[in-house]
Design a protein around this motif. Structure first.
Motif, PDB file in Angstrom:
ATOM      1  N   MET A  76      43.069 -81.588 -31.258  1.00  0.00           N
ATOM      2  CA  MET A  76      43.126 -80.157 -30.974  1.00  0.00           C
ATOM      3  C   MET A  76      42.672 -79.368 -32.192  1.00  0.00           C
ATOM      4  O   MET A  76      43.080 -79.649 -33.323  1.00  0.00           O
ATOM      5  CB  MET A  76      44.551 -79.743 -30.603  1.00  0.00           C
ATOM      6  N   SER A  77      41.827 -78.363 -31.982  1.00  0.00           N
ATOM      7  CA  SER A  77      41.322 -77.546 -33.076  1.00  0.00           C
ATOM      8  C   SER A  77      42.376 -76.533 -33.519  1.00  0.00           C
ATOM      9  O   SER A  77      43.302 -76.197 -32.772  1.00  0.00           O
ATOM     10  CB  SER A  77      40.046 -76.824 -32.646  1.00  0.00           C
ATOM     11  N   LEU A  78      42.214 -76.012 -34.724  1.00  0.00           N
ATOM     12  CA  LEU A  78      43.233 -75.163 -35.322  1.00  0.00           C
ATOM     13  C   LEU A  78      43.403 -73.821 -34.613  1.00  0.00           C
ATOM     14  O   LEU A  78      44.489 -73.240 -34.650  1.00  0.00           O
ATOM     15  CB  LEU A  78      42.914 -74.922 -36.801  1.00  0.00           C
ATOM     16  N   LEU A  79      42.348 -73.324 -33.993  1.00  0.00           N
ATOM     17  CA  LEU A  79      42.409 -71.987 -33.400  1.00  0.00           C
ATOM     18  C   LEU A  79      42.093 -71.989 -31.904  1.00  0.00           C
ATOM     19  O   LEU A  79      41.605 -70.991 -31.368  1.00  0.00           O
ATOM     20  CB  LEU A  79      41.454 -71.037 -34.141  1.00  0.00           C
ATOM     21  N   ASP A  80      42.390 -73.079 -31.236  1.00  0.00           N
ATOM     22  CA  ASP A  80      42.177 -73.153 -29.790  1.00  0.00           C
ATOM     23  C   ASP A  80      42.900 -72.009 -29.082  1.00  0.00           C
ATOM     24  O   ASP A  80      44.054 -71.694 -29.394  1.00  0.00           O
ATOM     25  CB  ASP A  80      42.692 -74.486 -29.238  1.00  0.00           C
ATOM     26  N   ASN A  81      42.223 -71.379 -28.136  1.00  0.00           N
ATOM     27  CA  ASN A  81      42.773 -70.305 -27.317  1.00  0.00           C
ATOM     28  C   ASN A  81      43.113 -69.042 -28.102  1.00  0.00           C
ATOM     29  O   ASN A  81      43.861 -68.184 -27.614  1.00  0.00           O
ATOM     30  CB  ASN A  81      44.030 -70.785 -26.571  1.00  0.00           C
ATOM     31  N   LYS A  82      42.564 -68.916 -29.308  1.00  0.00           N
ATOM     32  CA  LYS A  82      42.782 -67.719 -30.123  1.00  0.00           C
ATOM     33  C   LYS A  82      41.554 -66.812 -30.068  1.00  0.00           C
ATOM     34  O   LYS A  82      40.424 -67.274 -29.879  1.00  0.00           O
ATOM     35  CB  LYS A  82      43.054 -68.091 -31.576  1.00  0.00           C
ATOM     36  N   VAL A  83      41.795 -65.508 -30.251  1.00  0.00           N
ATOM     37  CA  VAL A  83      40.719 -64.536 -30.443  1.00  0.00           C
ATOM     38  C   VAL A  83      40.748 -64.118 -31.908  1.00  0.00           C
ATOM     39  O   VAL A  83      41.783 -63.654 -32.406  1.00  0.00           O
ATOM     40  CB  VAL A  83      40.899 -63.308 -29.533  1.00  0.00           C
ATOM     41  N   ALA A  84      39.623 -64.308 -32.588  1.00  0.00           N
ATOM     42  CA  ALA A  84      39.559 -64.096 -34.031  1.00  0.00           C
ATOM     43  C   ALA A  84      38.505 -63.059 -34.390  1.00  0.00           C
ATOM     44  O   ALA A  84      37.460 -62.966 -33.736  1.00  0.00           O
ATOM     45  CB  ALA A  84      39.252 -65.414 -34.740  1.00  0.00           C
ATOM     46  N   TYR A  85      38.772 -62.310 -35.443  1.00  0.00           N
ATOM     47  CA  TYR A  85      37.850 -61.264 -35.900  1.00  0.00           C
ATOM     48  C   TYR A  85      37.636 -61.374 -37.405  1.00  0.00           C
ATOM     49  O   TYR A  85      38.578 -61.631 -38.161  1.00  0.00           O
ATOM     50  CB  TYR A  85      38.412 -59.880 -35.578  1.00  0.00           C
ATOM     51  N   VAL A  86      36.393 -61.140 -37.848  1.00  0.00           N
ATOM     52  CA  VAL A  86      36.089 -61.060 -39.271  1.00  0.00           C
ATOM     53  C   VAL A  86      35.131 -59.899 -39.518  1.00  0.00           C
ATOM     54  O   VAL A  86      34.146 -59.721 -38.792  1.00  0.00           O
ATOM     55  CB  VAL A  86      35.503 -62.384 -39.804  1.00  0.00           C
ATOM     56  N   SER A  87      35.420 -59.101 -40.525  1.00  0.00           N
ATOM     57  CA  SER A  87      34.511 -58.028 -40.927  1.00  0.00           C
ATOM     58  C   SER A  87      33.539 -58.549 -41.973  1.00  0.00           C
ATOM     59  O   SER A  87      33.820 -59.516 -42.689  1.00  0.00           O
ATOM     60  CB  SER A  87      35.291 -56.838 -41.478  1.00  0.00           C
ATOM     61  N   GLY A  88      32.385 -57.901 -42.058  1.00  0.00           N
ATOM     62  CA  GLY A  88      31.358 -58.395 -42.971  1.00  0.00           C
ATOM     63  C   GLY A  88      30.900 -59.781 -42.581  1.00  0.00           C
ATOM     64  O   GLY A  88      30.572 -60.613 -43.436  1.00  0.00           O
ATOM     65  N   GLY A  89      30.853 -60.033 -41.266  1.00  0.00           N
ATOM     66  CA  GLY A  89      30.576 -61.387 -40.779  1.00  0.00           C
ATOM     67  C   GLY A  89      29.118 -61.768 -40.699  1.00  0.00           C
ATOM     68  O   GLY A  89      28.789 -62.854 -40.232  1.00  0.00           O
ATOM     69  N   GLY A  90      28.227 -60.890 -41.167  1.00  0.00           N
ATOM     70  CA  GLY A  90      26.803 -61.164 -41.059  1.00  0.00           C
ATOM     71  C   GLY A  90      26.220 -62.016 -42.162  1.00  0.00           C
ATOM     72  O   GLY A  90      25.097 -62.512 -42.026  1.00  0.00           O
ATOM     73  N   SER A  91      26.968 -62.197 -43.253  1.00  0.00           N
ATOM     74  CA  SER A  91      26.424 -62.977 -44.366  1.00  0.00           C
ATOM     75  C   SER A  91      27.552 -63.462 -45.266  1.00  0.00           C
ATOM     76  O   SER A  91      28.703 -63.043 -45.130  1.00  0.00           O
ATOM     77  CB  SER A  91      25.433 -62.140 -45.190  1.00  0.00           C
ATOM     78  N   GLY A  92      27.208 -64.334 -46.196  1.00  0.00           N
ATOM     79  CA  GLY A  92      28.139 -64.765 -47.231  1.00  0.00           C
ATOM     80  C   GLY A  92      29.416 -65.381 -46.706  1.00  0.00           C
ATOM     81  O   GLY A  92      29.427 -66.167 -45.749  1.00  0.00           O
ATOM     82  N   ILE A  93      30.534 -65.006 -47.335  1.00  0.00           N
ATOM     83  CA  ILE A  93      31.828 -65.555 -46.952  1.00  0.00           C
ATOM     84  C   ILE A  93      32.175 -65.185 -45.518  1.00  0.00           C
ATOM     85  O   ILE A  93      32.718 -66.002 -44.763  1.00  0.00           O
ATOM     86  CB  ILE A  93      32.919 -65.068 -47.930  1.00  0.00           C
ATOM     87  N   GLY A  94      31.868 -63.963 -45.116  1.00  0.00           N
ATOM     88  CA  GLY A  94      32.170 -63.535 -43.748  1.00  0.00           C
ATOM     89  C   GLY A  94      31.478 -64.382 -42.704  1.00  0.00           C
ATOM     90  O   GLY A  94      32.074 -64.748 -41.678  1.00  0.00           O
ATOM     91  N   LYS A  95      30.214 -64.694 -42.932  1.00  0.00           N
ATOM     92  CA  LYS A  95      29.481 -65.561 -42.017  1.00  0.00           C
ATOM     93  C   LYS A  95      30.122 -66.942 -41.951  1.00  0.00           C
ATOM     94  O   LYS A  95      30.311 -67.504 -40.859  1.00  0.00           O
ATOM     95  CB  LYS A  95      28.025 -65.684 -42.457  1.00  0.00           C
ATOM     96  N   ALA A  96      30.467 -67.487 -43.107  1.00  0.00           N
ATOM     97  CA  ALA A  96      31.097 -68.812 -43.140  1.00  0.00           C
ATOM     98  C   ALA A  96      32.415 -68.806 -42.383  1.00  0.00           C
ATOM     99  O   ALA A  96      32.749 -69.771 -41.677  1.00  0.00           O
ATOM    100  CB  ALA A  96      31.312 -69.249 -44.588  1.00  0.00           C
ATOM    101  N   ILE A  97      33.184 -67.714 -42.496  1.00  0.00           N
ATOM    102  CA  ILE A  97      34.455 -67.611 -41.777  1.00  0.00           C
ATOM    103  C   ILE A  97      34.211 -67.554 -40.270  1.00  0.00           C
ATOM    104  O   ILE A  97      34.889 -68.231 -39.493  1.00  0.00           O
ATOM    105  CB  ILE A  97      35.237 -66.376 -42.258  1.00  0.00           C
ATOM    106  N   ALA A  98      33.251 -66.741 -39.848  1.00  0.00           N
ATOM    107  CA  ALA A  98      32.938 -66.640 -38.421  1.00  0.00           C
ATOM    108  C   ALA A  98      32.565 -67.999 -37.839  1.00  0.00           C
ATOM    109  O   ALA A  98      33.039 -68.387 -36.761  1.00  0.00           O
ATOM    110  CB  ALA A  98      31.804 -65.641 -38.202  1.00  0.00           C
ATOM    111  N   LEU A  99      31.723 -68.737 -38.543  1.00  0.00           N
ATOM    112  CA  LEU A  99      31.305 -70.053 -38.071  1.00  0.00           C
ATOM    113  C   LEU A  99      32.470 -71.037 -38.042  1.00  0.00           C
ATOM    114  O   LEU A  99      32.597 -71.856 -37.128  1.00  0.00           O
ATOM    115  CB  LEU A  99      30.179 -70.589 -38.956  1.00  0.00           C
ATOM    116  N   CYS A 100      33.344 -70.928 -39.034  1.00  0.00           N
ATOM    117  CA  CYS A 100      34.506 -71.813 -39.094  1.00  0.00           C
ATOM    118  C   CYS A 100      35.504 -71.470 -37.987  1.00  0.00           C
ATOM    119  O   CYS A 100      36.086 -72.366 -37.365  1.00  0.00           O
ATOM    120  CB  CYS A 100      35.161 -71.715 -40.467  1.00  0.00           C
ATOM    121  N   TYR A 101      35.707 -70.188 -37.733  1.00  0.00           N
ATOM    122  CA  TYR A 101      36.550 -69.780 -36.611  1.00  0.00           C
ATOM    123  C   TYR A 101      36.057 -70.415 -35.307  1.00  0.00           C
ATOM    124  O   TYR A 101      36.834 -70.951 -34.517  1.00  0.00           O
ATOM    125  CB  TYR A 101      36.504 -68.263 -36.443  1.00  0.00           C
ATOM    126  N   ALA A 102      34.745 -70.302 -35.080  1.00  0.00           N
ATOM    127  CA  ALA A 102      34.164 -70.835 -33.843  1.00  0.00           C
ATOM    128  C   ALA A 102      34.328 -72.343 -33.764  1.00  0.00           C
ATOM    129  O   ALA A 102      34.674 -72.895 -32.708  1.00  0.00           O
ATOM    130  CB  ALA A 102      32.697 -70.441 -33.751  1.00  0.00           C
TER     131      ALA A 102
END
Length: 250
Positions: A1-27
């Motif tokens: 089971m993944s860490l964020l299954d069935n969760k809705v997650a949001y990140v600001s500044g998600g277009g590049s850098g750390i924000g992008k990495a977080i968005a991809l990791c959330y997914a």
């Protein structure tokens, strides 16, 4: 089971850098991902990458320094996905390089507006929705300069110290409402923000000051954020977690 299954997650500044990495990791960890950025092309490209890899994602064009944009972001997430479980308030800027006595007033205002006010605005509306959900987890992006000085960057240092304090306050106020709030303090990470503010010689010097003798990777910060957002850290709130390769250890 993944860490964020069935969760809705949001990140600001998600277009590049750390924000992008977080968005991809959330997914990757099973969340439906909403991300905002002021750069529409970058933000949509991250959404496209998530969808291509089998995930679900939403891009919201927004300025994180504006209260009304932060309110709209939460409304759009709820309209699309019905709830908001996880957030990382990551958007930020470095600002002018100057000593405090010569720091431009408008430069100060711009840094504080995004790095501190923007985090407060985001939390302000996220918390209301998370209470409706019955709980949630927020990670605010601070910096090592939430605890040590960054000479020639007084606004950045002040804003990041403020983020740490705000995080602790939220944790104290919302612990009994099943909402956790933690801060992450990255050291110097190889991102566009660093490239825009430092030349190669300076980056090499900074890397040499960390005991690991290198800059960090955005993905390394993203992994920490996801852990703090997940139920794996269910008894952790009000914390300030430095990830800097040993930069502040000496």
């Amino acid at each position: 089971m993944s860490l964020l299954d069935n969760k809705v997650a949001y990140v600001s500044g998600g277009g590049s850098g750390i924000g992008k990495a977080i968005a991809l990791c959330y997914a990757r960890e099973g969340a439906k991902v909403a991300l905002s950025d002021i750069n529409e092309d970058h933000g949509k490209a991250v959404v496209d990458e998530i969808i291509k890899n089998g995930g679900e994602a939403l891009f919201i064009l927004a300025d994180s320094s504006k209260a009304e944009d932060n309110e709209r972001i939460v409304k759009e997430i709820v309209a699309a996905y019905g709830r908001l479980d996880v957030a990382c308030n990551n958007a930020g800027i470095g600002g002018q390089v100057a000593i405090t006595g010569e720091y431009a007033i408008d430069a100060w205002d711009k840094v504080i507006a995004l790095n501190l006010n923007g985090v407060f605005y985001a939390c302000r509306y996220q918390l209301v929705q998370m209470e409706k959900n019955g709980g949630g987890s927020i990670v605010n992006m601070a910096s090592i300069h939430g605890t040590v000085a960054a000479p020639m960057s007084p606004a950045y240092t002040a804003s990041k110290h403020g983020v740490v304090g705000l995080t602790k306050n939220i944790a104290a106020e919302y612990g009994q409402k099943n909402i956790r709030c933690n801060a992450v303090g990255p050291g110097y990470i190889a991102t566009p923000l660093l490239d825009e503010n430092l030349d190669e010689e300076t980056k090499a010097f900074i890397a040499s000051k960390a005991s690991m003798n290198r800059l960090g990777k955005a993905e390394e910060i993203a992994e920490l954020v996801v852990f703090l957002n997940s139920d794996k850290s269910s008894f952790t709130t009000g914390g300030y977690f430095i990830a800097d390769g040993g930069y502040t250890a000496v």
